[in-house]
Write an enzyme that holds these catalytic residues in place. Structure first.
Site, PDB file in Angstrom:
ATOM      1  N   CYS A  11       0.762  -1.289   0.068  1.00  0.00           N
ATOM      2  CA  CYS A  11      -0.091  -0.068  -0.025  1.00  0.00           C
ATOM      3  C   CYS A  11       0.833   1.262  -0.179  1.00  0.00           C
ATOM      4  O   CYS A  11       1.787   1.258   0.843  1.00  0.00           O
ATOM      5  CB  CYS A  11      -0.745  -0.082   1.325  1.00  0.00           C
ATOM      6  SG  CYS A  11      -2.054   1.307   1.581  1.00  0.00           S
ATOM      7  N   ASP A  13       0.004   3.997   1.299  1.00  0.00           N
ATOM      8  CA  ASP A  13      -0.108   4.533   2.703  1.00  0.00           C
ATOM      9  C   ASP A  13       0.791   4.233   3.764  1.00  0.00           C
ATOM     10  O   ASP A  13       0.996   4.805   4.598  1.00  0.00           O
ATOM     11  CB  ASP A  13      -1.752   4.439   3.014  1.00  0.00           C
ATOM     12  CG  ASP A  13      -1.992   5.271   4.426  1.00  0.00           C
ATOM     13  OD1 ASP A  13      -1.594   6.407   4.438  1.00  0.00           O
ATOM     14  OD2 ASP A  13      -3.077   4.599   4.988  1.00  0.00           O
ATOM     15  N   ARG A  15       4.120   3.925   3.704  1.00  0.00           N
ATOM     16  CA  ARG A  15       5.201   4.738   3.619  1.00  0.00           C
ATOM     17  C   ARG A  15       6.300   4.329   4.451  1.00  0.00           C
ATOM     18  O   ARG A  15       7.346   5.176   5.048  1.00  0.00           O
ATOM     19  CB  ARG A  15       4.712   6.139   4.587  1.00  0.00           C
ATOM     20  CG  ARG A  15       3.541   6.849   3.675  1.00  0.00           C
ATOM     21  CD  ARG A  15       3.140   8.071   4.269  1.00  0.00           C
ATOM     22  NE  ARG A  15       1.709   7.816   4.293  1.00  0.00           N
ATOM     23  CZ  ARG A  15       0.807   8.491   5.384  1.00  0.00           C
ATOM     24  NH1 ARG A  15       1.522   9.334   6.088  1.00  0.00           N
ATOM     25  NH2 ARG A  15      -0.360   8.377   5.297  1.00  0.00           N
ATOM     26  N   HIS A  67      -1.833  -3.429   5.343  1.00  0.00           N
ATOM     27  CA  HIS A  67      -1.387  -3.074   6.792  1.00  0.00           C
ATOM     28  C   HIS A  67      -2.459  -2.473   7.800  1.00  0.00           C
ATOM     29  O   HIS A  67      -3.556  -2.338   7.187  1.00  0.00           O
ATOM     30  CB  HIS A  67      -0.121  -1.902   6.569  1.00  0.00           C
ATOM     31  CG  HIS A  67      -0.727  -0.680   6.149  1.00  0.00           C
ATOM     32  ND1 HIS A  67      -1.161   0.640   6.911  1.00  0.00           N
ATOM     33  CD2 HIS A  67      -0.910  -0.339   4.818  1.00  0.00           C
ATOM     34  CE1 HIS A  67      -1.855   1.469   6.160  1.00  0.00           C
ATOM     35  NE2 HIS A  67      -1.667   1.221   4.635  1.00  0.00           N
ATOM     36  N   CYS A  70      -5.231   1.134   7.434  1.00  0.00           N
ATOM     37  CA  CYS A  70      -5.060   1.500   5.996  1.00  0.00           C
ATOM     38  C   CYS A  70      -6.165   2.390   5.705  1.00  0.00           C
ATOM     39  O   CYS A  70      -7.501   2.245   5.918  1.00  0.00           O
ATOM     40  CB  CYS A  70      -5.427   0.199   5.110  1.00  0.00           C
ATOM     41  SG  CYS A  70      -5.323   0.549   3.552  1.00  0.00           S
TER      42      CYS A  70
END
Length: 172
Positions: A11, A13, A15, A67, A70
């Site tokens: 994902c 998101d 990071r 994760h 999310c």
């Protein structure tokens, strides 16, 4: 797993660099990221990444990783359970999340949705012509794994849904 053997589908998101939570050096994992770690079967970008990883890099492991917390899954869950029927998705993010929003209709808990999404994406990857051809070739091992990264603990959890060839019913 050695670094040359891994395709990581995760994902945007999240990071966190994959090398920060593994023993791999930066750049050692071939990576594809998008909102909510989706693997749409009509997405030429994802399919080309998969083809390159499997056919040219000869990866042995494909990891589909969701994760906790999310944002894409949260948005899909909210859209799926809106009190009034939402209008057809008009923006790119809403259109991207349509498959996940459909899955979210069956769940009310974010963690359960994130896990269901990983299972669905593992099925999608395992069902591609690229992966099926690699399995049919029988010259090397290729496995598709489903993992969840817990942002609170900083650890991956293997969901126990690894696939290393077609099953009788092809459903996880």
């Amino acid at each position: 797993m050695s670094s040359r053997q891994v395709l990581y589908i995760g994902c945007s998101d999240w990071r966190v660099p994959e090398s920060a939570v593994s023993t791999m050096l930066p750049g050692g994992i071939f990576v594809h990221r998008n909102i909510a770690n989706q693997f749409h079967l009509d997405d030429d970008n994802a399919l080309s990444v998969l083809a390159y990883a499997v056919e040219h890099l000869k990866v042995s492991h494909i990891i589909v990783a969701g994760h906790t917390l999310c944002g894409g899954a949260e948005a899909a869950l909210a859209a799926a359970h809106a009190s009034c029927p939402p209008p057809p998705p008009s923006g790119p993010l809403a259109r991207w999340l349509v498959p996940l929003t459909e899955i979210a209709r069956e769940y009310e808990d974010l963690t359960e949705l994130i896990e269901a999404n990983v299972r669905a994406q593992v099925n999608n990857v395992a069902g591609t012509d690229v992966v099926r051809a690699a399995w049919a070739d029988n010259k090397r091992k290729l496995q598709v794994h489903g993992w969840i990264y817990d942002l609170g603990t900083g650890r991956f959890r293997d969901m126990g849904i690894s696939v290393d060839g077609p099953s009788k019913d092809d459903v996880l």
